[in-house]
Design a protein around this motif. Structure first.
Motif, PDB file in Angstrom:
ATOM      1  N   SER A   1       3.477 -41.210  28.048  1.00 11.06           N
ATOM      2  CA  SER A   1       2.224 -41.086  28.786  1.00 11.06           C
ATOM      3  C   SER A   1       2.123 -42.115  29.910  1.00 11.06           C
ATOM      4  O   SER A   1       1.536 -41.847  30.961  1.00 11.06           O
ATOM      5  CB  SER A   1       1.035 -41.247  27.833  1.00 11.06           C
ATOM      6  OG  SER A   1       1.010 -40.177  26.901  1.00 11.06           O
ATOM      7  N   THR A   2       2.711 -43.305  29.721  1.00 11.81           N
ATOM      8  CA  THR A   2       2.757 -44.307  30.787  1.00 11.81           C
ATOM      9  C   THR A   2       3.555 -43.770  31.972  1.00 11.81           C
ATOM     10  O   THR A   2       3.140 -43.874  33.132  1.00 11.81           O
ATOM     11  CB  THR A   2       3.403 -45.615  30.287  1.00 11.81           C
ATOM     12  OG1 THR A   2       2.752 -46.038  29.103  1.00 11.81           O
ATOM     13  CG2 THR A   2       3.308 -46.702  31.351  1.00 11.81           C
ATOM     14  N   LEU A   3       4.720 -43.207  31.684  1.00  9.75           N
ATOM     15  CA  LEU A   3       5.538 -42.617  32.743  1.00  9.75           C
ATOM     16  C   LEU A   3       4.805 -41.465  33.415  1.00  9.75           C
ATOM     17  O   LEU A   3       4.832 -41.329  34.649  1.00  9.75           O
ATOM     18  CB  LEU A   3       6.872 -42.137  32.170  1.00  9.75           C
ATOM     19  CG  LEU A   3       7.844 -41.467  33.147  1.00  9.75           C
ATOM     20  CD1 LEU A   3       8.185 -42.390  34.308  1.00  9.75           C
ATOM     21  CD2 LEU A   3       9.116 -41.023  32.418  1.00  9.75           C
ATOM     22  N   SER A   4       4.126 -40.630  32.630  1.00  3.86           N
ATOM     23  CA  SER A   4       3.356 -39.534  33.203  1.00  3.86           C
ATOM     24  C   SER A   4       2.306 -40.054  34.182  1.00  3.86           C
ATOM     25  O   SER A   4       2.098 -39.486  35.261  1.00  3.86           O
ATOM     26  CB  SER A   4       2.667 -38.733  32.097  1.00  3.86           C
ATOM     27  OG  SER A   4       3.594 -38.005  31.339  1.00  3.86           O
ATOM     28  N   ALA A   5       1.630 -41.150  33.828  1.00  5.89           N
ATOM     29  CA  ALA A   5       0.576 -41.697  34.683  1.00  5.89           C
ATOM     30  C   ALA A   5       1.131 -42.175  36.019  1.00  5.89           C
ATOM     31  O   ALA A   5       0.544 -41.920  37.083  1.00  5.89           O
ATOM     32  CB  ALA A   5      -0.136 -42.842  33.964  1.00  5.89           C
ATOM     33  N   VAL A   6       2.266 -42.864  35.994  1.00  2.57           N
ATOM     34  CA  VAL A   6       2.856 -43.377  37.234  1.00  2.57           C
ATOM     35  C   VAL A   6       3.343 -42.227  38.116  1.00  2.57           C
ATOM     36  O   VAL A   6       3.108 -42.211  39.333  1.00  2.57           O
ATOM     37  CB  VAL A   6       4.008 -44.355  36.920  1.00  2.57           C
ATOM     38  CG1 VAL A   6       4.721 -44.776  38.207  1.00  2.57           C
ATOM     39  CG2 VAL A   6       3.480 -45.587  36.193  1.00  2.57           C
ATOM     40  N   LEU A   7       4.024 -41.254  37.522  1.00  2.00           N
ATOM     41  CA  LEU A   7       4.521 -40.125  38.308  1.00  2.00           C
ATOM     42  C   LEU A   7       3.380 -39.272  38.850  1.00  2.00           C
ATOM     43  O   LEU A   7       3.453 -38.743  39.968  1.00  2.00           O
ATOM     44  CB  LEU A   7       5.472 -39.278  37.460  1.00  2.00           C
ATOM     45  CG  LEU A   7       6.775 -39.962  37.045  1.00  2.00           C
ATOM     46  CD1 LEU A   7       7.603 -39.035  36.169  1.00  2.00           C
ATOM     47  CD2 LEU A   7       7.591 -40.412  38.248  1.00  2.00           C
ATOM     48  N   THR A   8       2.309 -39.137  38.066  1.00  2.00           N
ATOM     49  CA  THR A   8       1.144 -38.410  38.553  1.00  2.00           C
ATOM     50  C   THR A   8       0.497 -39.142  39.724  1.00  2.00           C
ATOM     51  O   THR A   8       0.039 -38.517  40.692  1.00  2.00           O
ATOM     52  CB  THR A   8       0.119 -38.229  37.421  1.00  2.00           C
ATOM     53  OG1 THR A   8       0.732 -37.530  36.337  1.00  2.00           O
ATOM     54  CG2 THR A   8      -1.097 -37.439  37.899  1.00  2.00           C
ATOM     55  N   ALA A   9       0.490 -40.472  39.655  1.00  2.00           N
ATOM     56  CA  ALA A   9      -0.070 -41.259  40.749  1.00  2.00           C
ATOM     57  C   ALA A   9       0.718 -41.076  42.037  1.00  2.00           C
ATOM     58  O   ALA A   9       0.160 -41.200  43.129  1.00  2.00           O
ATOM     59  CB  ALA A   9      -0.082 -42.743  40.365  1.00  2.00           C
TER      60      ALA A   9
ATOM     61  N   LEU B   1       3.136 -27.523  45.239  1.00  2.39           N
ATOM     62  CA  LEU B   1       3.106 -28.754  44.443  1.00  2.39           C
ATOM     63  C   LEU B   1       1.793 -29.000  43.714  1.00  2.39           C
ATOM     64  O   LEU B   1       1.697 -29.941  42.933  1.00  2.39           O
ATOM     65  CB  LEU B   1       3.398 -29.957  45.353  1.00  2.39           C
ATOM     66  CG  LEU B   1       4.752 -29.965  46.065  1.00  2.39           C
ATOM     67  CD1 LEU B   1       4.830 -31.156  47.024  1.00  2.39           C
ATOM     68  CD2 LEU B   1       5.892 -30.017  45.069  1.00  2.39           C
ATOM     69  N   MET B   2       0.772 -28.148  43.946  1.00  2.77           N
ATOM     70  CA  MET B   2      -0.561 -28.511  43.476  1.00  2.77           C
ATOM     71  C   MET B   2      -0.677 -28.580  41.958  1.00  2.77           C
ATOM     72  O   MET B   2      -1.522 -29.313  41.432  1.00  2.77           O
ATOM     73  CB  MET B   2      -1.598 -27.537  44.040  1.00  2.77           C
ATOM     74  CG  MET B   2      -1.475 -26.112  43.571  1.00  2.77           C
ATOM     75  SD  MET B   2      -2.751 -25.079  44.369  1.00  2.77           S
ATOM     76  CE  MET B   2      -2.321 -23.476  43.698  1.00  2.77           C
ATOM     77  N   PHE B   3       0.151 -27.828  41.230  1.00  2.00           N
ATOM     78  CA  PHE B   3       0.106 -27.906  39.774  1.00  2.00           C
ATOM     79  C   PHE B   3       1.110 -28.918  39.201  1.00  2.00           C
ATOM     80  O   PHE B   3       1.164 -29.103  37.985  1.00  2.00           O
ATOM     81  CB  PHE B   3       0.371 -26.539  39.153  1.00  2.00           C
ATOM     82  CG  PHE B   3      -0.707 -25.523  39.415  1.00  2.00           C
ATOM     83  CD1 PHE B   3      -2.011 -25.917  39.674  1.00  2.00           C
ATOM     84  CD2 PHE B   3      -0.425 -24.165  39.392  1.00  2.00           C
ATOM     85  CE1 PHE B   3      -3.010 -24.992  39.914  1.00  2.00           C
ATOM     86  CE2 PHE B   3      -1.409 -23.221  39.639  1.00  2.00           C
ATOM     87  CZ  PHE B   3      -2.704 -23.637  39.908  1.00  2.00           C
ATOM     88  N   GLY B   4       1.896 -29.547  40.083  1.00  2.00           N
ATOM     89  CA  GLY B   4       2.871 -30.529  39.606  1.00  2.00           C
ATOM     90  C   GLY B   4       2.259 -31.648  38.784  1.00  2.00           C
ATOM     91  O   GLY B   4       2.759 -31.981  37.697  1.00  2.00           O
ATOM     92  N   PRO B   5       1.157 -32.272  39.268  1.00  2.00           N
ATOM     93  CA  PRO B   5       0.543 -33.325  38.456  1.00  2.00           C
ATOM     94  C   PRO B   5       0.076 -32.835  37.088  1.00  2.00           C
ATOM     95  O   PRO B   5       0.098 -33.593  36.119  1.00  2.00           O
ATOM     96  CB  PRO B   5      -0.655 -33.772  39.316  1.00  2.00           C
ATOM     97  CG  PRO B   5      -0.269 -33.417  40.699  1.00  2.00           C
ATOM     98  CD  PRO B   5       0.531 -32.155  40.581  1.00  2.00           C
ATOM     99  N   ILE B   6      -0.347 -31.557  37.004  1.00  3.94           N
ATOM    100  CA  ILE B   6      -0.753 -31.018  35.700  1.00  3.94           C
ATOM    101  C   ILE B   6       0.452 -30.989  34.760  1.00  3.94           C
ATOM    102  O   ILE B   6       0.346 -31.350  33.573  1.00  3.94           O
ATOM    103  CB  ILE B   6      -1.363 -29.615  35.865  1.00  3.94           C
ATOM    104  CG1 ILE B   6      -2.628 -29.684  36.707  1.00  3.94           C
ATOM    105  CG2 ILE B   6      -1.649 -28.980  34.506  1.00  3.94           C
ATOM    106  CD1 ILE B   6      -3.251 -28.339  37.031  1.00  3.94           C
ATOM    107  N   GLY B   7       1.601 -30.554  35.295  1.00  2.00           N
ATOM    108  CA  GLY B   7       2.814 -30.563  34.474  1.00  2.00           C
ATOM    109  C   GLY B   7       3.169 -31.953  33.991  1.00  2.00           C
ATOM    110  O   GLY B   7       3.529 -32.158  32.822  1.00  2.00           O
TER     111      GLY B   7
END
Length: 418
Positions: A50-58, A358-364
């Motif tokens: 989840s930490t990695l998800s947060a950084v990549l989403t940012a 790319l708009m759904f990328g952060p959701i993924g």
């Protein structure tokens, strides 16, 4: 053979050689980042998926939010300058991430801020890149130019996947990110050396950002083949972001042996993209978008293999197939966009393309970590394969996708002459 030599003759053009060099070096910098950032974050004390998800989403979210503005900027200002600023912003972002990992000061808000700067830089750079290619490459050689740019980029991805993984293992993620930042800076300098003629772009009576966005939307939405494939890719990219950004590295850490195994996966994909360029140099389909969409179906294969715990060699082979498929799609898509969309609107249409894709990328990225925890990493990867397949089959239902035809060579030559 004569056609191949003619295509390779683009390399003797100074402007194309500079653009090719800058793009190749920039992608080499990007290629260090996935392994360095993924394992640099995962190896931090207390870090989780989840930490990695947060950084990549940012990184992904600002890229999406600023993409349309990037398209307007690239259609208004000299695209060379826009690209140069984007490369230097990218260098600053990765130097900041590297410094945090090297000194051991890694609060999540600071990591998120640096990642967000990288996302803004991408939003600035990519619409300008799509628009600058027809300013450098003659219309009748666009597919060759896109393929050669793809060859340089894909060779960089291949080298970066290997060198990035090795650098992470030997020196750590921080030093790999230092290399990334330096390469982006070099790319910015090369773009600064590019000299292009000023291009006159018709704007009508209004110069407002909203008016420019409305004009770009009309160009985008009036072409069924564009918005259908963009809708397809919005789902595909969501699956690919989840698989490549979180689930794949997580499975590599759990069962495949860590960063070297994931580097092998990325290297297999990169080798496939090089092979895909060689295919796309000679491929001249009469229905380019139909062929491009069909090439997306094999992209599900590596996620199936990861999901069923296939041996590493088979997974790397699946990544090779993914690389071939995506690269052939990319060359056909870019070339068709550059031929069919007016030059003065190309960056804005490209920005709508990238925003939609790319708009759904952060959701993924956000759902990948929790999905792995709830369903299991392998099951989540199989879900990615289903999303890729279903979205591709749905796009094939569109008449615009199936029926768009490439211009005859004599028509391209006539357009070039006039």
């Amino acid at each position: 053979m004569h056609d191949i030599l003619r295509d390779l003759g683009l390399l003797r053009d100074r402007r194309f050689a500079l653009l090719l060099s800058a793009r190749t070096i920039s992608v080499l910098g990007s290629a260090f980042a996935p392994v360095a950032l993924a394992f640099g974050i995962l190896n931090l004390p207390g870090a989780t998926a989840s930490t990695l998800s947060a950084v990549l989403t940012a990184e992904s979210l600002p890229m999406i939010l600023f993409m349309l503005v990037g398209g307007v900027i690239a259609d208004r200002l000299p695209r060379q300058r826009v690209m140069m600023v984007g490369e230097f912003l990218m260098a600053a972002a990765f130097f900041a991430l590297a410094a945090m990992l090297l000194v051991g000061w890694t609060p999540l808000p600071a990591l998120i801020t640096a990642a967000a700067l990288a996302g803004v830089a991408t939003a600035v750079t990519f619409p300008a890149l799509t628009g600058i290619i027809p300013e450098v490459v003659p219309r009748d050689r666009l597919q060759a130019g896109n393929a050669l740019l793809g060859l340089g980029a894909n060779a960089s991805r291949m080298a970066g996947a290997v060198l990035g993984g090795g650098t992470v293992v030997l020196f750590g993620g921080g030093w790999a990110l230092v290399v990334s930042g330096a390469l982006f800076a070099v790319a910015g300098v090369l773009i600064a050396l590019l000299r292009l003629d000023q291009v006159e772009r018709s704007r009508g009576t209004s110069h407002s950002v909203l008016a420019d966005l409305r004009d770009g939307w009309r160009e985008f939405s009036s072409r069924q083949w564009i918005w259908v494939v963009v809708a397809q890719f919005s789902v595909m990219i969501m699956a690919i972001q989840a698989g490549h950004g979180v689930l794949g590295p997580l499975l590599a850490k759990e069962t495949l042996g860590g960063p070297l195994a994931w580097s092998a996966f990325l290297a297999g994909e990169a080798i496939g993209t090089v092979a895909g360029v060689l295919v796309s140099l000679r491929l001249r389909p009469r229905r380019p978008i139909l062929v491009a969409v069909l090439m997306c179906l094999p992209s599900a294969l590596p996620y199936v293999l990861l999901g069923v715990d296939a041996p590493l060699w088979a997974i790397v082979a699946g990544a090779f197939v993914l690389g071939v498929s995506i690269d052939v799609f990319g060359v056909l898509w870019q070339t068709t966009m550059q031929r069919e969309v007016p030059a003065e609107s190309l960056s804005r249409v490209s920005s709508y393309d990238m925003l939609g894709s790319l708009m759904f990328g952060p959701i993924g990225l956000l759902l990948a970590g929790p999905a792995a925890g709830v369903f299991g990493t392998e099951e989540a990867l199989l879900g990615c394969a289903v999303l890729v397949t279903v979205s591709t089959l749905a796009a094939l239902l569109s008449p615009g996708v199936r029926n768009l035809r490439a211009p005859q060579p004599q028509a391209v030559a006539h357009a070039e002459a006039t």
